[in-house]
Scaffold this motif. Structure first.
Motif, mmCIF file in Angstrom:
data_model
loop_
_atom_site.group_PDB
_atom_site.id
_atom_site.type_symbol
_atom_site.label_atom_id
_atom_site.label_comp_id
_atom_site.label_asym_id
_atom_site.label_seq_id
_atom_site.Cartn_x
_atom_site.Cartn_y
_atom_site.Cartn_z
ATOM 1 N N HIS A 16 0.731 -1.231 -0.084
ATOM 2 C CA HIS A 16 0.044 -0.011 0.060
ATOM 3 C C HIS A 16 0.904 1.346 0.161
ATOM 4 O O HIS A 16 0.644 2.025 -0.716
ATOM 5 C CB HIS A 16 -1.078 0.014 1.060
ATOM 6 C CG HIS A 16 -2.103 -0.941 1.298
ATOM 7 N ND1 HIS A 16 -3.035 -1.040 0.017
ATOM 8 C CD2 HIS A 16 -2.365 -2.134 2.015
ATOM 9 C CE1 HIS A 16 -3.837 -2.034 0.301
ATOM 10 N NE2 HIS A 16 -3.167 -2.544 1.368
ATOM 11 N N ILE A 19 2.195 1.983 -3.617
ATOM 12 C CA ILE A 19 1.408 2.305 -4.510
ATOM 13 C C ILE A 19 1.084 3.862 -3.934
ATOM 14 O O ILE A 19 0.980 4.747 -4.982
ATOM 15 C CB ILE A 19 -0.040 1.602 -4.198
ATOM 16 C CG1 ILE A 19 0.038 0.252 -4.763
ATOM 17 C CG2 ILE A 19 -1.119 2.370 -4.752
ATOM 18 C CD1 ILE A 19 -1.123 -0.806 -4.506
ATOM 19 N N LYS A 20 1.105 4.351 -2.762
ATOM 20 C CA LYS A 20 0.840 5.757 -2.436
ATOM 21 C C LYS A 20 2.216 6.556 -3.188
ATOM 22 O O LYS A 20 2.106 7.757 -3.466
ATOM 23 C CB LYS A 20 1.010 5.803 -1.084
ATOM 24 C CG LYS A 20 -0.419 5.585 -0.475
ATOM 25 C CD LYS A 20 -0.458 5.880 1.053
ATOM 26 C CE LYS A 20 -1.532 5.258 1.912
ATOM 27 N NZ LYS A 20 -1.444 5.385 3.206
ATOM 28 N N TYR A 22 3.877 5.746 -5.833
ATOM 29 C CA TYR A 22 3.974 5.689 -7.214
ATOM 30 C C TYR A 22 2.875 6.557 -7.604
ATOM 31 O O TYR A 22 2.997 7.382 -8.764
ATOM 32 C CB TYR A 22 3.510 4.127 -7.408
ATOM 33 C CG TYR A 22 3.705 4.087 -9.188
ATOM 34 C CD1 TYR A 22 4.450 4.014 -9.779
ATOM 35 C CD2 TYR A 22 2.492 3.980 -9.531
ATOM 36 C CE1 TYR A 22 4.425 4.013 -11.301
ATOM 37 C CE2 TYR A 22 2.312 3.812 -11.012
ATOM 38 C CZ TYR A 22 3.197 3.825 -11.830
ATOM 39 O OH TYR A 22 3.191 3.906 -13.102
ATOM 40 N N GLU A 23 1.813 6.857 -7.077
ATOM 41 C CA GLU A 23 0.707 7.547 -7.433
ATOM 42 C C GLU A 23 0.973 9.091 -7.340
ATOM 43 O O GLU A 23 0.447 10.177 -7.904
ATOM 44 C CB GLU A 23 -0.603 7.202 -6.835
ATOM 45 C CG GLU A 23 -1.023 5.911 -7.363
ATOM 46 C CD GLU A 23 -2.603 5.555 -6.513
ATOM 47 O OE1 GLU A 23 -2.988 6.155 -5.524
ATOM 48 O OE2 GLU A 23 -3.040 4.512 -6.897
#
Length: 116
Positions: A16, A19-20, A22-23
């Protein structure tokens, strides 16, 4: 049983977090932890912006940067006098453009040149 294991929950948490990051690539951990560094980066960008804009302007207009005299201070402090013939001499297009920007009220550029 696998879902309850420590390594699985740790892997899910790290996934998680990945992903944070990366975004939102603009969020750098160093900048988040060090607000002073982030302030310095923004200040440096503000200092460079008028200089870079002047370089781009001269380039787009095909105006040469240099003149006959390319030395001396761009910022004239109050009470000091420039050379008598400084109004006649061209100190270079780039230097004159920077001086014009300062005289037109670019406080950030003036402060930068006074401190360097």
């Amino acid at each position: 049983m696998h879902d309850k294991s420590v390594y699985h929950s740790k892997a899910v948490t790290e996934g998680h977090n990945l992903i944070k990051i990366y975004e939102n690539p603009e969020i750098d951990v160093r900048n988040t932890l060090d607000q002073e560094r982030q302030r310095q980066i923004l200040e440096n960008k503000l200092r460079l912006k008028p200089i870079i804009e002047s370089v781009i302007f001269l380039g787009r207009q095909h105006i040469p940067f240099r003149g006959h005299r390319d030395q001396g201070s761009l910022v004239v402090s109050e009470g000091s006098s420039e050379d008598e013939d400084s109004l006649v001499n061209n100190k270079g297009n780039f230097r004159e453009l920077i001086k014009f920007r300062i005289e037109s009220g670019d406080v950030v550029l003036k402060k930068h040149l006074e401190n360097t």
